[in-house]
Write a protein that holds these residues in place. Structure first.
Motif, mmCIF file in Angstrom:
data_model
loop_
_atom_site.group_PDB
_atom_site.id
_atom_site.type_symbol
_atom_site.label_atom_id
_atom_site.label_comp_id
_atom_site.label_asym_id
_atom_site.label_seq_id
_atom_site.Cartn_x
_atom_site.Cartn_y
_atom_site.Cartn_z
ATOM 1 N N VAL A 52 0.964 -1.131 -0.294
ATOM 2 C CA VAL A 52 0.096 -0.225 0.172
ATOM 3 C C VAL A 52 0.753 1.043 -0.071
ATOM 4 C CG1 VAL A 52 -2.020 1.442 1.193
ATOM 5 C CG2 VAL A 52 -1.705 -1.655 1.482
ATOM 6 N N VAL A 53 0.952 2.314 -1.034
ATOM 7 C CA VAL A 53 1.210 3.676 -0.799
ATOM 8 C C VAL A 53 0.126 4.723 -0.316
ATOM 9 C CG1 VAL A 53 2.434 5.069 -2.156
ATOM 10 C CG2 VAL A 53 3.084 2.689 -2.605
ATOM 11 N N GLY A 54 0.993 5.390 0.464
ATOM 12 C CA GLY A 54 0.268 6.352 1.021
ATOM 13 C C GLY A 54 0.730 7.680 -0.072
ATOM 14 N N LEU A 99 -4.787 -3.711 6.346
ATOM 15 C CA LEU A 99 -5.535 -4.860 6.716
ATOM 16 C C LEU A 99 -6.891 -5.403 5.742
ATOM 17 C CD1 LEU A 99 -4.755 -3.982 10.099
ATOM 18 C CD2 LEU A 99 -3.725 -5.627 9.308
ATOM 19 N N TRP A 100 -7.423 -4.641 5.390
ATOM 20 C CA TRP A 100 -7.755 -4.577 4.198
ATOM 21 C C TRP A 100 -8.003 -6.073 3.573
ATOM 22 C CZ3 TRP A 100 -9.629 -3.887 -0.529
ATOM 23 C CH2 TRP A 100 -11.027 -3.315 -0.928
ATOM 24 N N GLU A 101 -7.069 -5.107 2.801
ATOM 25 C CA GLU A 101 -6.632 -6.003 1.806
ATOM 26 C C GLU A 101 -5.776 -7.783 2.426
ATOM 27 O OE1 GLU A 101 -6.065 -5.291 -1.264
ATOM 28 O OE2 GLU A 101 -6.822 -3.547 -1.742
ATOM 29 N N ILE A 124 -12.259 -4.532 9.754
ATOM 30 C CA ILE A 124 -10.830 -5.472 9.375
ATOM 31 C C ILE A 124 -11.948 -7.028 9.146
ATOM 32 C CG2 ILE A 124 -9.263 -4.391 9.534
ATOM 33 C CD1 ILE A 124 -8.538 -5.688 12.006
ATOM 34 N N ALA A 125 -11.326 -8.024 8.826
ATOM 35 C CA ALA A 125 -11.438 -9.026 9.097
ATOM 36 C C ALA A 125 -11.702 -9.712 10.811
ATOM 37 C CB ALA A 125 -10.990 -10.964 8.673
ATOM 38 N N PRO A 126 -12.588 -10.613 11.247
ATOM 39 C CA PRO A 126 -12.490 -11.095 12.779
ATOM 40 C C PRO A 126 -11.554 -11.873 12.837
ATOM 41 C CG PRO A 126 -14.853 -11.035 11.785
ATOM 42 C CD PRO A 126 -13.962 -10.496 10.340
ATOM 43 N N ARG A 127 -11.212 -12.540 11.341
ATOM 44 C CA ARG A 127 -10.176 -13.900 11.878
ATOM 45 C C ARG A 127 -8.551 -13.216 12.302
ATOM 46 N NH1 ARG A 127 -10.999 -13.991 6.946
ATOM 47 N NH2 ARG A 127 -8.995 -14.112 5.987
ATOM 48 N N LEU A 128 -8.375 -12.295 12.036
ATOM 49 C CA LEU A 128 -7.193 -11.493 12.086
ATOM 50 C C LEU A 128 -6.343 -11.310 13.780
ATOM 51 C CD1 LEU A 128 -6.548 -8.654 9.159
ATOM 52 C CD2 LEU A 128 -5.999 -10.976 8.860
ATOM 53 N N ALA A 137 -1.121 -0.548 -3.988
ATOM 54 C CA ALA A 137 -2.387 -0.251 -3.883
ATOM 55 C C ALA A 137 -1.990 1.531 -3.447
ATOM 56 C CB ALA A 137 -3.649 -0.929 -2.790
ATOM 57 N N VAL A 138 -3.066 2.489 -4.035
ATOM 58 C CA VAL A 138 -2.262 3.765 -4.288
ATOM 59 C C VAL A 138 -3.734 4.189 -3.104
ATOM 60 C CG1 VAL A 138 -2.087 6.294 -4.566
ATOM 61 C CG2 VAL A 138 -1.385 3.712 -6.077
#
Length: 189
Positions: free
Chosen positions: A77-79, A99-101, A136-140, A184-185
């Motif tokens: 991820v590039v901010g 985290l979404w990715e 975010i996914a709960p499993r993370l 991802a940007v």
């Protein structure tokens, strides 16, 4: 059945260029020891860990070739729009998107390179907020580890450094790394 993955996360910044890079390298637990051994073989005498910014050009090529041989799965991820006075805001935006990715993949554990108790605590609070918002996914499950203790944190350090060079107009090492997915940007300004 595809086994779950662990993700190892680190970042790189180019404050003068206005961007923040966060990389995750996904490692199947069955490959973890093989990857650690390959990374330890890259250490020079008296070197305790690999760190991208400490390596010269020749070593960087050698390191990228060795990492490419591991066939890494990398998510970057590039901010963009980084304000030097708001680096932690940039980090939060990148962590959230990363985290979404990772939640879209079979990642179960996310290992962040530790930045010390205070900064790790800020990350933990962010993750708690993201969980509350179901962002975010709960499993993370997030964990923080010291780079000198976990060689797998060297992988995202390398990936983030290579991605930062690519964003800065030097894509050769990114291409040599053999990553299939473009970064991802995210606008963080």
């Amino acid at each position: 059945m595809i086994p779950p993955l662990s993700a190892y996360v680190d970042e790189s910044m180019r404050v003068s260029r206005g961007f923040y890079v966060m990389a995750a390298v996904l490692v199947p637990p069955a490959d973890a020891e093989r990857h650690r051994a390959a990374l330890r073989r890259l250490l020079l005498r008296r070197q305790r860990r690999l760190h991208w910014r400490d390596e010269n050009g020749k070593r960087r090529v050698q390191i990228v070739e060795a990492v490419a041989a591991l066939r890494p799965s990398v998510v970057v991820v590039v901010g963009t729009g980084l304000d030097a006075r708001r680096q932690e805001r940039a980090r939060r935006k990148c962590v959230e998107h990363l985290l979404w990715e990772l939640g879209r993949r079979l990642v179960v554990e996310v290992f962040f390179e530790s930045r010390g108790p205070s900064m790790d605590g800020a990350d933990k609070r962010l993750i708690d907020v993201l969980r509350t918002r179901n962002a975010i996914a709960p499993r993370l499950r997030a964990l923080w580890v010291a780079a000198v203790e976990e060689p797998l944190t060297w992988l995202p350090d390398i990936a983030a450094g290579v991605a930062a060079l690519a964003v800065d107009g030097e894509p050769e090492l990114w291409e040599a790394l053999g990553v299939d997915e473009a970064p991802a940007v995210v606008e963080i300004g």
